[in-house]
Each structure stands twice: as structure tokens, then as C-alpha cells.
Motif scaffolding. Structure first.
Motif, PDB file in Angstrom:
ATOM      1  N   ASP A   1       0.847  -1.200   0.000  1.00 16.67           N
ATOM      2  CA  ASP A   1       0.000   0.000   0.000  1.00 16.67           C
ATOM      3  C   ASP A   1       0.878   1.245   0.000  1.00 16.67           C
ATOM      4  OD1 ASP A   1      -2.771   1.300   0.664  1.00 16.67           O
ATOM      5  OD2 ASP A   1      -1.331   2.217   2.031  1.00 16.67           O
TER       6      ASP A   1
ATOM      7  N   SER B   1     -10.953   5.503   0.674  1.00 17.17           N
ATOM      8  CA  SER B   1     -10.279   5.499   1.967  1.00 17.17           C
ATOM      9  C   SER B   1     -10.879   6.604   2.823  1.00 17.17           C
ATOM     10  CB  SER B   1      -8.780   5.723   1.755  1.00 17.17           C
ATOM     11  OG  SER B   1      -8.115   5.763   2.992  1.00 17.17           O
TER      12      SER B   1
ATOM     13  N   GLN C   1     -10.538   1.733   2.901  1.00 18.40           N
ATOM     14  CA  GLN C   1      -9.360   1.679   3.784  1.00 18.40           C
ATOM     15  C   GLN C   1      -9.535   2.719   4.883  1.00 18.40           C
ATOM     16  OE1 GLN C   1      -4.874   3.173   3.351  1.00 18.40           O
ATOM     17  NE2 GLN C   1      -5.219   1.347   2.104  1.00 18.40           N
TER      18      GLN C   1
ATOM     19  N   GLN D   1       0.451   2.849  15.089  1.00 20.60           N
ATOM     20  CA  GLN D   1       1.760   3.487  14.895  1.00 20.60           C
ATOM     21  C   GLN D   1       2.707   3.144  16.048  1.00 20.60           C
ATOM     22  OE1 GLN D   1       1.059   7.631  13.764  1.00 20.60           O
ATOM     23  NE2 GLN D   1       0.737   6.958  11.649  1.00 20.60           N
TER      24      GLN D   1
ATOM     25  N   ARG E   1       3.208  -1.089   8.607  1.00 25.01           N
ATOM     26  CA  ARG E   1       4.411  -0.570   7.931  1.00 25.01           C
ATOM     27  C   ARG E   1       5.642  -0.779   8.812  1.00 25.01           C
ATOM     28  NH1 ARG E   1       6.728   4.367  10.222  1.00 25.01           N
ATOM     29  NH2 ARG E   1       4.534   4.879  10.528  1.00 25.01           N
ATOM     30  N   THR E   2       6.698  -1.228   8.198  1.00 25.81           N
ATOM     31  CA  THR E   2       7.961  -1.298   8.928  1.00 25.81           C
ATOM     32  C   THR E   2       9.136  -1.032   7.993  1.00 25.81           C
ATOM     33  OG1 THR E   2       9.419  -2.612  10.317  1.00 25.81           O
ATOM     34  CG2 THR E   2       8.177  -3.838   8.656  1.00 25.81           C
ATOM     35  N   GLY E   3      10.177  -0.475   8.560  1.00 29.38           N
ATOM     36  CA  GLY E   3      11.420  -0.302   7.810  1.00 29.38           C
ATOM     37  C   GLY E   3      12.470  -1.276   8.300  1.00 29.38           C
ATOM     38  N   ARG E   4      12.043  -2.304   9.041  1.00 29.71           N
ATOM     39  CA  ARG E   4      12.994  -3.265   9.611  1.00 29.71           C
ATOM     40  C   ARG E   4      12.613  -4.687   9.225  1.00 29.71           C
ATOM     41  NH1 ARG E   4      15.735  -0.187  13.091  1.00 29.71           N
ATOM     42  NH2 ARG E   4      14.587   1.696  13.570  1.00 29.71           N
TER      43      ARG E   4
ATOM     44  N   HIS F   1      11.013  -6.924  11.877  1.00 24.52           N
ATOM     45  CA  HIS F   1       9.597  -6.621  12.098  1.00 24.52           C
ATOM     46  C   HIS F   1       8.738  -7.122  10.938  1.00 24.52           C
ATOM     47  CE1 HIS F   1      10.372  -3.194  15.233  1.00 24.52           C
ATOM     48  NE2 HIS F   1      10.519  -4.399  15.725  1.00 24.52           N
TER      49      HIS F   1
ATOM     50  N   ASN G   1       5.581  -9.488  11.298  1.00 26.96           N
ATOM     51  CA  ASN G   1       4.261  -9.098  10.802  1.00 26.96           C
ATOM     52  C   ASN G   1       3.683 -10.179   9.884  1.00 26.96           C
ATOM     53  OD1 ASN G   1       4.679  -6.800  12.269  1.00 26.96           O
ATOM     54  ND2 ASN G   1       5.088  -5.470  10.511  1.00 26.96           N
TER      55      ASN G   1
HETATM   56  P1  NDP Z   1       1.365   1.272  11.746  1.00 26.29           P
HETATM   57  O1  NDP Z   1       0.234   1.105  12.691  1.00 26.29           O
HETATM   58  O2  NDP Z   1       1.573   0.283  10.668  1.00 26.29           O
HETATM   59  O3  NDP Z   1       2.689   1.406  12.636  1.00 26.29           O
HETATM   60  C1  NDP Z   1       3.930   1.616  12.061  1.00 26.29           C
HETATM   61  C2  NDP Z   1       4.945   1.652  13.212  1.00 26.29           C
HETATM   62  O4  NDP Z   1       4.996   0.365  13.816  1.00 26.29           O
HETATM   63  C3  NDP Z   1       6.351   1.990  12.795  1.00 26.29           C
HETATM   64  O5  NDP Z   1       6.858   2.879  13.765  1.00 26.29           O
HETATM   65  C4  NDP Z   1       7.093   0.667  12.833  1.00 26.29           C
HETATM   66  O6  NDP Z   1       8.425   0.902  13.210  1.00 26.29           O
HETATM   67  C5  NDP Z   1       6.355  -0.091  13.899  1.00 26.29           C
HETATM   68  N1  NDP Z   1       6.335  -1.537  13.680  1.00 26.29           N
HETATM   69  C6  NDP Z   1       6.040  -2.203  12.548  1.00 26.29           C
HETATM   70  N2  NDP Z   1       6.107  -3.523  12.737  1.00 26.29           N
HETATM   71  C7  NDP Z   1       6.443  -3.708  14.030  1.00 26.29           C
HETATM   72  C8  NDP Z   1       6.669  -4.844  14.832  1.00 26.29           C
HETATM   73  N3  NDP Z   1       6.540  -6.078  14.320  1.00 26.29           N
HETATM   74  N4  NDP Z   1       7.016  -4.671  16.118  1.00 26.29           N
HETATM   75  C9  NDP Z   1       7.157  -3.424  16.649  1.00 26.29           C
HETATM   76  N5  NDP Z   1       6.938  -2.301  15.940  1.00 26.29           N
HETATM   77  C10 NDP Z   1       6.591  -2.432  14.637  1.00 26.29           C
HETATM   78  O7  NDP Z   1       1.263   2.779  11.174  1.00 26.29           O
HETATM   79  P2  NDP Z   1       1.116   3.458   9.751  1.00 26.29           P
HETATM   80  O8  NDP Z   1       0.632   4.831   9.998  1.00 26.29           O
HETATM   81  O9  NDP Z   1       2.344   3.327   8.940  1.00 26.29           O
HETATM   82  O10 NDP Z   1      -0.079   2.650   9.040  1.00 26.29           O
HETATM   83  C11 NDP Z   1       0.159   1.537   8.202  1.00 26.29           C
HETATM   84  C12 NDP Z   1      -0.023   1.896   6.738  1.00 26.29           C
HETATM   85  O11 NDP Z   1      -1.376   2.253   6.475  1.00 26.29           O
HETATM   86  C13 NDP Z   1       0.757   3.141   6.278  1.00 26.29           C
HETATM   87  O12 NDP Z   1       2.133   2.895   6.149  1.00 26.29           O
HETATM   88  C14 NDP Z   1       0.029   3.474   5.010  1.00 26.29           C
HETATM   89  O13 NDP Z   1       0.426   2.623   3.961  1.00 26.29           O
HETATM   90  C15 NDP Z   1      -1.426   3.213   5.431  1.00 26.29           C
HETATM   91  N6  NDP Z   1      -2.107   4.425   5.957  1.00 26.29           N
HETATM   92  C16 NDP Z   1      -3.167   4.920   5.241  1.00 26.29           C
HETATM   93  C17 NDP Z   1      -3.818   6.067   5.643  1.00 26.29           C
HETATM   94  C18 NDP Z   1      -4.952   6.596   4.845  1.00 26.29           C
HETATM   95  O14 NDP Z   1      -5.389   7.733   5.089  1.00 26.29           O
HETATM   96  N7  NDP Z   1      -5.486   5.847   3.908  1.00 26.29           N
HETATM   97  C19 NDP Z   1      -3.404   6.797   6.867  1.00 26.29           C
HETATM   98  C20 NDP Z   1      -2.338   6.139   7.587  1.00 26.29           C
HETATM   99  C21 NDP Z   1      -1.737   5.003   7.142  1.00 26.29           C
HETATM  100  P3  NDP Z   1       9.668   0.116  12.534  1.00 26.29           P
HETATM  101  O15 NDP Z   1       9.854   0.715  11.174  1.00 26.29           O
HETATM  102  O16 NDP Z   1      10.789   0.428  13.466  1.00 26.29           O
HETATM  103  O17 NDP Z   1       9.302  -1.314  12.492  1.00 26.29           O
END
Ligand code: NDP
Length: 284
Positions: free
Chosen positions: A49, A142, A165, A198, A242-245, A248, A252
């Protein structure tokens, strides 16, 4: 990934995909983020996404670099158009730009990011044209609440909407009151954004919550995995953490194997009750 969600046209997508908000924005973390996305894809999180908004196109560029050379037919790419671009003046250019940034010639799903000033009938007509032109396979919306969905259903072609969404996690369950039942009745799958709140930023203390910890321990899992298992529990929801690791991403993906028992769901209900009245849609 074993657990999948059926879209109305019969297409199967994984119940856990990958979000990309904030990815691709910093040069020094891009390689790590690409590795995370790649690992996630390899583990079955083939739904990605993104949006033209994210990093002003930098998230789409990161996705493009990540999927280069991969079998496109195995991926399910989702992007979103800004509301102010969702009319006949800009949407075709927006869509082309997203395709170029991602290095692909079609999107599997194109979403209206949130409601804006363009009439829904115009956006829907443009989306249907994009399908005819082969630029997108299907479209959705969305941040639509129940009244928005009802309005969409009254517009010609509006019922072709493939998903809605919206924000959904254990500590934000407002949609369970009327939006989710409406979507179930009209066979519109939910794409749950911010399924990890988040990483607790949207609800302080979530990752340290004792009930969630206890349930996680029972499954030899992480709290993050319980959060994802909760989001996708009904079989009609796609969560997009979402993760950059990489580590994780692997966690997930593995969360799709965690199935919560009735007892555990009841524990969650007591700790994080769904509201018993209408609340406005939660949006970030
Ligand atoms: P998330 O709820 O997915 O949380 C992301 C955070 O969680 C990051 O800080 C990440 O850090 C951490 N994380 C991820 N995996 C793990 C894990 N296994 N254990 C611990 N921490 C973890 O937030 P988002 O706001 O990114 O929402 C997800 C996605 O939804 C977005 O990226 C986007 O694509 C979509 N979105 C859509 C919206 C809309 O208006 N349609 C609005 C908001 C989001 P780390 O990188 O360190 O793992």
C-alpha cells in the motif's frame, strides 16, 4: 501466507500486506527499508500500500526500486490519489506518475485517499475509465464513513468500489458500530490502516498492555502480532502494517498464523471495548 481475503471479483489477497507511509524519505535508511519490504514480500506480504502523497512520491519510488525484477503478477500494488487530483483534470496524470514512479504499467487497486471537493460521480467515472484503459484493475476509497459509503452507493458505478481503507486497531474500534456492519452487508472488505496504532504512538502504553502481553505469551508471539491477529480476525480484513525493519517484517508476516480464541477475544473486548454508539471516523 495461508490466510487470504476474497475481493468481490474473486481475487485473493493476503490478509496482511505492507504499508509504506514515511518509507523512502531518508537516504540513510532506504536500503534497510527496501530489505524489509523485500523480506515481507518473500514471506507472502505481496500486497503493498502506497500513495502519491507519501514523501511526495518517494515511497512509490522506493516500492519501484524494491519490486524491480520481481514477478509483477505475484504482487498486488495499491496506490492512492489525492482528493484534489481525483477529478478528470488531474487523475489521469496522477495515475501515470504513480505508475512511472513504481515502474509498473498497472495498479491492482487505486484508492481515493479521502473525500475532497470533486463530486464522487466524477471520481467514479474517472476510475472506471482508468480500468478501461488498463491502468488500474479496480478502485476503492479510503477514510469513508457510513454516510459517505451510502452516497457512493447512490452514484452510477459506485457499487464497484473494491475496498474501504480506514483506521482500525484494538484501541480504535469505532467502525464496529455501524461502518463495518454496513461494509459486511455490502460485501466491501476492510483495509485496516495503522493496525499497530503506529507502534503505540496513537495509544500510549498499548505495547505494554498486560492483557495483550498475556495473550501474546500464550501464543509465544509478540504484542504486535496480537494486534494484527485481532485486526484480521474476521477473514474480510486486510491489515497493512508498515515497517522499515526486516525483523519486524518477518514478525508481521508470521502474525497471519496467530488465531485468537473466543476467550482471548473476550479478554480484548473487556480491555478495549468497542463503542456502543456512533463515533466519528478516526483519521490520522
Ligand atoms: P502502523 O500502525 O503500521 O505502525 C507503524 C509503526 O509500527 C512503525 O513505527 C514501525 O516501526 C512499527 N512496527 C512495525 N512492525 C512492528 C513490529 N513487528 N514490532 C514493533 N513495531 C513495529 O502505522 P502506519 O501509519 O504506517 O499505518 C500503516 C499503513 O497504512 C501506512 O504505512 C500506510 O500505507 C497506510 N495508511 C493509510 C492512511 C490513509 O489515510 N489511507 C493513513 C495512515 C496510514 P519500525 O519501522 O521500526 O518497524
Amino acid at each position: 501466507m495461508a490466510r487470504q481475503v476474497h475481493l468481490a471479483d474473486g481475487t485473493l489477497v493476503p490478509c496482511i500486506g505492507q504499508g509504506t507511509w514515511f518509507l523512502g524519505e531518508r537516504k540513510d535508511s532506504q536500503v534497510r527499508e527496501q530489505e524489509a519490504l523485500t523480506a515481507g514480500i518473500q514471506e507472502g506480504m505481496t500486497l503493498i500500500d502506497t500513495a502519491e502523497m507519501y514523501g511526495s512520491g518517494r515511497a512509490e519510488l522506493l516500492v519501484g526500486r524494491t519490486i524491480k525484477g520481481m514477478d509483477r503478477s505475484r504482487l498486488f500494488l495499491v496506490s492512492k490519489v489525492y482528493p484534489h487530483n481525483a477529478g478528470r483534470k488531474n487523475i489521469f496524470k496522477s495515475c501515470m506518475s504513480s505508475l512511472e514512479r513504481m515502474g509498473t504499467d498497472y495498479l491492482d487497486l487505486y484508492l481515493l485517499h479521502w473525500r475532497g471537493g470533486v463530486p464522487l460521480s466524477e471520481t467514479v467515472a474517472c476510475m472506471e475509465k482508468l480500468i478501461k484503459e488498463g491502468k488500474i484493475r479496480r478502485w476503492g476509497v479510503s477514510n469513508f464513513d457510513t454516510d459517505d459509503m451510502e452516497e457512493l452507493w447512490s452514484v452510477p458505478g459506485g457499487k464497484n468500489c473494491a475496498v474501504n481503507q480506514v483506521l482500525y486497531h484494538v484501541a480504535s474500534r469505532g467502525i464496529e458500530y455501524d461502518l463495518l456492519p454496513w461494509m459486511r452487508a455490502h460485501k466491501v472488505p476492510l483495509m485496516a490502516y495503522c493496525p499497530l496504532a503506529q507502534a503505540g504512538d496513537l495509544r500510549r502504553g498499548l505495547f505494554e498492555n498486560q492483557v495483550l502481553r498475556q495473550i501474546a505469551d500464550r501464543h509465544k508471539a509478540e504484542v504486535s502480532q496480537v494486534l494484527l491477529a485481532f485486526a484480521v480476525r474476521d477473514g474480510n480484513t486486510i491489515a497493512i502494517p508498515r515497517t522499515g525493519r526486516k525483523e519486524h517484517a518477518l514478525e508481521n508476516a508470521a502474525a497471519a498464523e496467530v488465531v485468537l480464541t473466543e476467550e482471548e477475544l473476550a479478554m480484548i473486548d473487556r480491555e478495549f471495548p468497542a463503542p456502543a454508539r456512533k463515533v466519528h471516523l478516526d483519521i490520522v
